[in-house]
Design a protein around this motif. Structure first.
Motif, short mmCIF file in Angstrom:
data_model
loop_
_atom_site.label_atom_id
_atom_site.label_comp_id
_atom_site.label_asym_id
_atom_site.label_seq_id
_atom_site.Cartn_x
_atom_site.Cartn_y
_atom_site.Cartn_z
N ILE A 337 0.84 -1.21 0.00
CA ILE A 337 0.00 0.00 0.00
C ILE A 337 0.87 1.26 0.00
O ILE A 337 0.64 2.20 -0.78
N ILE A 338 1.89 1.27 0.85
CA ILE A 338 2.75 2.47 0.92
C ILE A 338 3.50 2.64 -0.40
O ILE A 338 3.68 3.77 -0.89
N PHE A 339 3.94 1.53 -1.00
CA PHE A 339 4.62 1.64 -2.30
C PHE A 339 3.70 2.27 -3.33
O PHE A 339 4.11 3.16 -4.08
N GLU A 340 2.45 1.79 -3.41
CA GLU A 340 1.53 2.32 -4.42
C GLU A 340 1.29 3.81 -4.21
O GLU A 340 1.22 4.58 -5.18
N ILE A 346 5.02 10.01 -7.10
CA ILE A 346 6.07 10.24 -8.09
C ILE A 346 5.45 10.47 -9.47
O ILE A 346 5.83 11.40 -10.20
N LYS A 347 4.49 9.63 -9.82
CA LYS A 347 3.81 9.78 -11.13
C LYS A 347 3.17 11.16 -11.25
O LYS A 347 3.28 11.82 -12.30
N GLY A 374 12.74 1.26 -5.70
CA GLY A 374 12.81 0.33 -6.82
C GLY A 374 12.49 -1.10 -6.39
O GLY A 374 11.98 -1.89 -7.18
N ARG A 375 12.79 -1.41 -5.14
CA ARG A 375 12.48 -2.75 -4.62
C ARG A 375 11.11 -2.78 -3.95
O ARG A 375 10.74 -3.79 -3.35
N ILE A 469 9.95 0.68 -12.90
CA ILE A 469 9.41 1.82 -13.64
C ILE A 469 8.35 2.53 -12.81
O ILE A 469 7.45 1.92 -12.25
N SER A 470 8.48 3.85 -12.69
CA SER A 470 7.48 4.64 -11.99
C SER A 470 6.61 5.43 -12.97
O SER A 470 5.50 5.83 -12.64
#
Length: 639
Positions: A337-340, A346-347, A374-375, A469-470
């Motif tokens: 969730i935090i990554f998304e 960023i997007k 990235g990970r 990829i972001s």
């Protein structure tokens, strides 16, 4: 002349229950009579049905397992570590030992004479209570049981689904309320609020709420000079207090606060000021309940039109993270969730920066997040690592194309910094011309690193091979991922060097399982959990996924889970690596949130005994996977 050995023993004993309940003078007397025993791994301390010893034990160094039955039985029923007491209950019950105790590793034990300890337990109520709890829990060690599974649990805690009826749910109120009496001095109230880091204090008489003082009252009535700090609370408190029963809904609480223009509601037993206080609700609590929904945050990110909004949203993401960690939500859910949310941020920044560019991008491109993002492991607000890849162009257009993307990258990096992704000190960012390259340039760069490999190339490979990829065209990053696998396949020399790099951080534990701390510098005597706990597993995961040619999986936990599928004979080891990584990452995140930093350097004194034990179990996995790497890549000479 001081008996320094006894004093050292006493200093050790007082750190652990029940000795922390013993008077200093008594503790020193005990310490003088302590016997010190060194035992190698696998030595029996006492065996089932054997006669009682005249002492019980506390582990100074090492570990001890309790085995059901006699020596040789494989049924381990408990494991003790530094500071654990064992062998005490049989001495009180005057029964032979019901279990067998064996050293699980090299150990130093302190033997405490029961004749010396028993009178102390009889006359000290607190020690007596400790022993009752201990014996009732049937563990000999209630401290361990008390905290069992609380910290690193990856259990089946579920996240409540987002509901349209959210606002009709009963509100969660704070039960740990702070109160004062009407005669309490205002300056005392202010100190209480500061010490507890709270914004209000309920004024009560006979546990009935008669008023409330908030930080707003202090600002409007005291700081302005209307009242002095030596006056009583009754002179500035707001009264009467608005009270509600505990089943008030979120919507009711919100409407009531808006209607009365207040920020707090008092919760009482019957919802009136004439019954006992049981809790408090603040408008901040409601904001957190509503504003920290992942879906709400995602919509807010997508609709944001300025960097300031994104900065505020990112602060709410941190609050969401804190809530997940404190609720012990499994890290697998939390990190996704935090990554998304980070990725969406960023997007959105890239989208807005593209809108501000006067021209459309000259060719296709992709924004690559590196390192922890990235990970998909970036939970706390750490620095940004990123790069940019663009479609191949003819040589005469190359620098002009690069100039466009460098201009874009400079804007993106600046705004990422503004919202909380700090600039990378090593300049591993897309605005650096070294990391803003065409696809062919990136391929050539990666090939160079894997064919003429020195220490710098290993370091760069470790950073740049973990990319995700972001934003942009995935065909570019896919092509680079394919190239990475191609150039590392059967490249035994490079893989050996990468393997040696994965072994550069030895076990985080020294002799007798002591934590290895920093020996000098700003963080002298701190434990570096990133370098000694996380990086060995991250490096091992990267190395092995390249070795097994696993594409597109960059998350360390998921890498080991995939390895467990592909290499079933080592499934247990790889699943242990996945678990240990998540556990250590969760540990770092929790301490980072508590200390408002990146959680990397930790004071060992701040760790609970249970935390130390959990970490040590995880560190054992690091030693195991490093041993596996040593064997697989023939690196025995490095350890």
């Amino acid at each position: 002349m001081k008996n320094t050995i006894a004093e050292r023993i006493a200093d050790f004993l007082k750190r652990f229950p029940p000795f922390d309940l013993v008077k200093k003078s008594d503790l020193l007397e005990i310490a003088k009579q302590v016997t010190i025993t060194y035992l190698e791994k696998g030595k029996v301390i006492y065996e089932k049905d054997s006669p009682l010893h005249d002492q019980f034990y506390i582990i100074h160094k090492g570990a001890v397992v309790l085995i059901k039955g006699n020596y040789g039985s494989s049924e381990v029923i408990d494991k003790f570590d530094e500071g654990d007491v064992f062998g005490l209950r049989p001495l009180f019950a005057l029964e032979n030992y019901a279990i067998t105790s064996v050293t699980d590793e090299e150990s130093i034990l302190y033997g405490i004479p029961i004749e010396l300890f028993k009178p102390l337990a009889a006359k000290n109520k607190n020690i007596g209570n400790y022993l009752i709890e201990s014996f009732a829990s049937n563990t000999e060690n209630p401290y361990t049981k008390k905290h069992h599974l609380e910290f690193f649990s990856e259990g089946a805690t579920s996240i409540e689904s987002n509901s349209n009826l959210f606002e009709l749910q009963p509100i969660k109120y704070t039960k740990k309320i702070v109160t004062a009496t009407p005669s309490t001095k205002i300056k005392t109230i202010a100190k209480i609020m500061d010490e507890h880091n709270i914004g209000s204090v309920i004024i009560e008489e006979d546990n009935l709420p008669i008023g409330m003082i908030t930080d707003k009252d202090l600002r409007k009535k005291v700081v302005t000079g209307l009242h002095t700090i030596n006056e009583s609370a009754a002179n500035i408190m707001s009264s009467p207090v608005l009270c509600y029963p505990k089943n008030i809904t979120i919507a009711q609480a919100q409407i009531s606060m808006m209607k009365h223009q207040i920020g707090y509601l008092c919760i009482t037993e019957d919802g009136t000021p004439n019954s006992k206080i049981i809790g408090l609700v603040s408008d901040h609590d409601i904001v957190l309940l509503q504003g920290n929904s992942p879906s709400v945050l995602m919509k807010a990110i997508q609709r944001s039109n300025n960097t300031k909004d994104l900065k505020r949203i990112r602060e709410n993401i941190t609050l969401l993270l804190k809530g997940y960690i404190m609720q012990n939500i499994p890290l697998t859910h939390t990190s996704k969730i935090i990554f998304e949310l980070n990725d969406a941020t960023i997007k959105r920044i890239i989208e807005r920066c593209l809108e501000k560019m006067k021209e459309e991008p000259p060719v296709k491109f992709a924004w690559m997040s590196l390192g922890s993002q990235g990970r998909k492991e970036q939970l706390l607000q750490t620095d940004q690592d990123n790069a940019l890849i663009f479609e191949n162009v003819s040589p005469d257009r190359l620098e002009a194309t690069r100039a466009y993307f460098l201009k874009l990258a400079k804007r993106v990096n600046k705004r990422l910094n503004t919202v909380g992704f700090e600039f990378c000190n090593a300049d591993m960012m897309a605005k650096n011309p070294r990391w803003c390259l065409s696809l062919d340039e990136w391929k050539a760069q990666f090939t160079e690193w894997t064919t003429n490999t020195g220490n710098d190339e290993i370091l760069l490979s470790s950073i740049f091979f973990d990319f995700d990829i972001s934003y942009g065209d995935a065909s570019l990053t896919n092509a680079l991922a394919e190239h990475t696998l191609k150039i590392t396949k059967n490249n035994s020399l490079f893989m050996s060097k990468l393997g040696a790099n994965a072994l550069r951080s030895a076990s985080p534990l020294g002799f007798f399982r002591q934590f290895l701390v920093e020996s000098d510098g700003e963080y002298k005597d701190f434990f570096d959990i990133k370098k000694r706990g996380l990086m060995p597993l991250i490096d091992a995961g990267r190395l092995l996924t390249l070795n097994f040619q696993i594409k597109t999986i960059t998350n360390t936990g998921e890498r080991f889970e995939k390895l467990a599928e592909l290499v079933p004979e080592n499934k247990e080891l790889f699943l242990a690596c996945s678990y240990s990584f998540k556990a250590i990452l969760k540990f770092r995140t929790k301490h980072g949130l508590i200390n408002n930093d990146d959680g990397r350097f930790i004071k060992l004194e701040t760790l609970t005994k249970e935390e130390k034990m959990k970490l040590k179990r995880c560190f054992k996995t690091i030693a195991n996977v490093q041993e596996y790497i040593k064997m697989r890549f023939n690196l025995g000479h490095l350890i």
